[in-house]
Design a protein around this motif. Structure first.
Motif, PDB file in Angstrom:
ATOM      1  N   ILE A  21       0.560  -1.092   0.003  1.00  0.00           N
ATOM      2  CA  ILE A  21      -0.081  -0.020  -0.003  1.00  0.00           C
ATOM      3  C   ILE A  21       0.873   1.168   0.077  1.00  0.00           C
ATOM      4  O   ILE A  21       0.640   2.072  -0.894  1.00  0.00           O
ATOM      5  CB  ILE A  21      -0.910   0.160   1.247  1.00  0.00           C
ATOM      6  CG1 ILE A  21      -2.005  -1.081   1.246  1.00  0.00           C
ATOM      7  CG2 ILE A  21      -1.644   1.434   1.498  1.00  0.00           C
ATOM      8  CD1 ILE A  21      -3.116  -1.432   2.008  1.00  0.00           C
ATOM      9  N   GLY A  22       1.929   1.373   0.657  1.00  0.00           N
ATOM     10  CA  GLY A  22       2.763   2.341   0.674  1.00  0.00           C
ATOM     11  C   GLY A  22       3.544   2.547  -0.384  1.00  0.00           C
ATOM     12  O   GLY A  22       3.762   3.748  -0.885  1.00  0.00           O
ATOM     13  N   LEU A  23       3.843   1.499  -1.106  1.00  0.00           N
ATOM     14  CA  LEU A  23       4.709   1.504  -2.534  1.00  0.00           C
ATOM     15  C   LEU A  23       3.367   2.262  -3.535  1.00  0.00           C
ATOM     16  O   LEU A  23       3.756   2.997  -4.276  1.00  0.00           O
ATOM     17  CB  LEU A  23       5.078   0.182  -2.854  1.00  0.00           C
ATOM     18  CG  LEU A  23       5.976  -0.113  -4.270  1.00  0.00           C
ATOM     19  CD1 LEU A  23       7.042   0.992  -4.284  1.00  0.00           C
ATOM     20  CD2 LEU A  23       6.017  -1.579  -4.774  1.00  0.00           C
ATOM     21  N   LEU A  26       3.311   5.926  -3.039  1.00  0.00           N
ATOM     22  CA  LEU A  26       4.566   6.546  -3.343  1.00  0.00           C
ATOM     23  C   LEU A  26       4.535   6.602  -4.967  1.00  0.00           C
ATOM     24  O   LEU A  26       4.847   7.786  -5.460  1.00  0.00           O
ATOM     25  CB  LEU A  26       5.877   5.721  -2.854  1.00  0.00           C
ATOM     26  CG  LEU A  26       6.952   6.437  -3.267  1.00  0.00           C
ATOM     27  CD1 LEU A  26       7.294   7.853  -2.694  1.00  0.00           C
ATOM     28  CD2 LEU A  26       8.311   5.405  -2.794  1.00  0.00           C
ATOM     29  N   VAL A  27       4.131   5.509  -5.591  1.00  0.00           N
ATOM     30  CA  VAL A  27       4.163   5.483  -7.347  1.00  0.00           C
ATOM     31  C   VAL A  27       3.132   6.327  -7.577  1.00  0.00           C
ATOM     32  O   VAL A  27       3.283   7.304  -8.397  1.00  0.00           O
ATOM     33  CB  VAL A  27       3.995   4.291  -7.685  1.00  0.00           C
ATOM     34  CG1 VAL A  27       4.009   4.226  -9.021  1.00  0.00           C
ATOM     35  CG2 VAL A  27       5.291   3.292  -7.431  1.00  0.00           C
ATOM     36  N   PHE A  28       1.985   6.489  -7.098  1.00  0.00           N
ATOM     37  CA  PHE A  28       0.806   7.345  -7.364  1.00  0.00           C
ATOM     38  C   PHE A  28       1.275   8.661  -7.044  1.00  0.00           C
ATOM     39  O   PHE A  28       1.168   9.574  -8.021  1.00  0.00           O
ATOM     40  CB  PHE A  28      -0.341   7.088  -6.415  1.00  0.00           C
ATOM     41  CG  PHE A  28      -1.343   8.240  -6.450  1.00  0.00           C
ATOM     42  CD1 PHE A  28      -2.448   8.456  -7.608  1.00  0.00           C
ATOM     43  CD2 PHE A  28      -1.488   9.107  -5.404  1.00  0.00           C
ATOM     44  CE1 PHE A  28      -3.182   9.533  -7.595  1.00  0.00           C
ATOM     45  CE2 PHE A  28      -2.262  10.064  -5.348  1.00  0.00           C
ATOM     46  CZ  PHE A  28      -3.248  10.222  -6.670  1.00  0.00           C
ATOM     47  N   GLY A  29       1.983   9.210  -6.246  1.00  0.00           N
ATOM     48  CA  GLY A  29       2.427  10.324  -5.721  1.00  0.00           C
ATOM     49  C   GLY A  29       3.483  10.939  -6.800  1.00  0.00           C
ATOM     50  O   GLY A  29       3.520  12.166  -7.176  1.00  0.00           O
ATOM     51  N   SER A  62       1.058  12.529  -1.144  1.00  0.00           N
ATOM     52  CA  SER A  62       1.132  10.993  -1.190  1.00  0.00           C
ATOM     53  C   SER A  62       2.558  10.764  -1.309  1.00  0.00           C
ATOM     54  O   SER A  62       2.970   9.498  -0.783  1.00  0.00           O
ATOM     55  CB  SER A  62       0.331  10.691  -2.601  1.00  0.00           C
ATOM     56  OG  SER A  62      -0.974  11.043  -2.450  1.00  0.00           O
ATOM     57  N   VAL A  63       3.662  11.380  -1.789  1.00  0.00           N
ATOM     58  CA  VAL A  63       5.039  10.943  -2.022  1.00  0.00           C
ATOM     59  C   VAL A  63       5.386  10.813  -0.541  1.00  0.00           C
ATOM     60  O   VAL A  63       6.051   9.693  -0.225  1.00  0.00           O
ATOM     61  CB  VAL A  63       5.473  11.986  -2.564  1.00  0.00           C
ATOM     62  CG1 VAL A  63       7.099  11.705  -2.606  1.00  0.00           C
ATOM     63  CG2 VAL A  63       5.522  11.928  -4.316  1.00  0.00           C
ATOM     64  N   ILE A  64       5.061  11.836   0.221  1.00  0.00           N
ATOM     65  CA  ILE A  64       5.528  11.780   1.699  1.00  0.00           C
ATOM     66  C   ILE A  64       4.795  10.563   2.495  1.00  0.00           C
ATOM     67  O   ILE A  64       5.533   9.956   3.133  1.00  0.00           O
ATOM     68  CB  ILE A  64       5.210  13.139   2.527  1.00  0.00           C
ATOM     69  CG1 ILE A  64       5.864  14.244   1.804  1.00  0.00           C
ATOM     70  CG2 ILE A  64       5.671  13.216   3.883  1.00  0.00           C
ATOM     71  CD1 ILE A  64       5.596  15.604   2.131  1.00  0.00           C
ATOM     72  N   ALA A  71       8.920   2.955   4.189  1.00  0.00           N
ATOM     73  CA  ALA A  71      10.056   2.796   5.300  1.00  0.00           C
ATOM     74  C   ALA A  71       9.597   2.219   6.626  1.00  0.00           C
ATOM     75  O   ALA A  71      10.385   1.512   7.159  1.00  0.00           O
ATOM     76  CB  ALA A  71      10.518   4.365   5.672  1.00  0.00           C
ATOM     77  N   ALA A  72       8.301   2.286   7.160  1.00  0.00           N
ATOM     78  CA  ALA A  72       7.909   1.720   8.174  1.00  0.00           C
ATOM     79  C   ALA A  72       8.143   0.185   7.823  1.00  0.00           C
ATOM     80  O   ALA A  72       8.391  -0.685   8.865  1.00  0.00           O
ATOM     81  CB  ALA A  72       6.795   2.146   8.692  1.00  0.00           C
TER      82      ALA A  72
END
Length: 163
Positions: A21-23, A26-29, A62-64, A71-72
Motif C-alpha cells: 500500500i505504501g509503494l 508513493l508511485v501514485f504520488g 502522497s509521496v511523503i 519505510a516503516a
C-alpha cells in the motif's frame, strides 16, 4: 487494557500488505507530481493517476505518506506497528473529511468518490495490519496469553452455582 496480539503468525503478511500500500501511494504520488507539474498547488482540474484524481498538493502529500509507510514496512518491528495504527486512522479520517467536502470549494486535495473509497479501504487494511504486527519478547507473549485466558466469573455463572 486492549488486546493486541504479539508476534502474530501472519505478521509477515500484514507487513507485506502495508508495504505494498505504501509503494502504491508513493508511485501514485510520484506520477501525480510529474502529471501536475506547473499546475497550481490546489488546482481542481481533471487529472487522474492510477485510477485516482489528484492535484499537485495531493501528489506531494502522497509521496511523503507513501515513503513513510514504505519505510516503516522496511524497518518493521514496533515502529511499523505504531505507524500503521496512526496511518490507518489518518486514511479513514481523510477519506471521511474529503467526502464531506467533495462538492465544495474546500476540496483542496481534488478528491473524488473513488479517492474516498480507496482511502477507506487502505485505511482499514493498514489499521488491521497495525493491530496484528506488534512485536514483543517471549515474556511479553506469555503475559498477553495469561491476560487473554484469565477467566472472571460472570454474575450468571455465580447464580447458577447457587452463590
Amino acid at each position: 487494557m486492549a488486546h493486541i496480539p504479539i508476534n502474530h503468525p501472519l505478521r509477515p503478511l500484514y507487513r507485506t500488505l502495508s508495504g505494498l500500500i505504501g509503494l502504491y501511494i508513493l508511485v501514485f504520488g510520484i506520477i501525480g507530481v510529474i502529471q501536475t507539474a506547473g499546475d497550481p498547488l490546489f488546482d481542481r482540474g481533471d487529472v487522474w493517476v492510477l485510477g485516482l484524481r489528484t492535484n499537485l498538493a495531493f501528489a506531494i502529500l502522497s509521496v511523503i505518506y507513501g515513503a513513510v509507510l514504505l519505510a516503516a514496512a522496511v524497518i518493521g518491528g514496533n515502529v511499523e506497528h505504531m505507524v500503521n495504527l496512526g496511518a490507518g486512522l489518518v486514511f479513514i479520517a481523510v477519506g471521511l473529511v474529503m467526502m464531506t467536502l467533495m462538492q465544495t470549494d474546500a476540496n483542496i486535495l481534488n478528491f473524488s468518490m473513488v479517492n474516498s473509497i480507496v482511502s477507506f479501504i487502505f485505511g482499514l487494511l493498514v489499521l488491521t495490519a497495525g493491530l496484528y504486527d506488534k512485536v514483543g519478547s517471549a515474556d511479553d507473549v506469555e503475559a498477553e496469553e495469561r491476560y487473554r485466558h484469565a477467566t472472571k466469573p460472570t454474575p450468571a455463572a455465580a447464580t447458577s452455582r447457587g452463590e
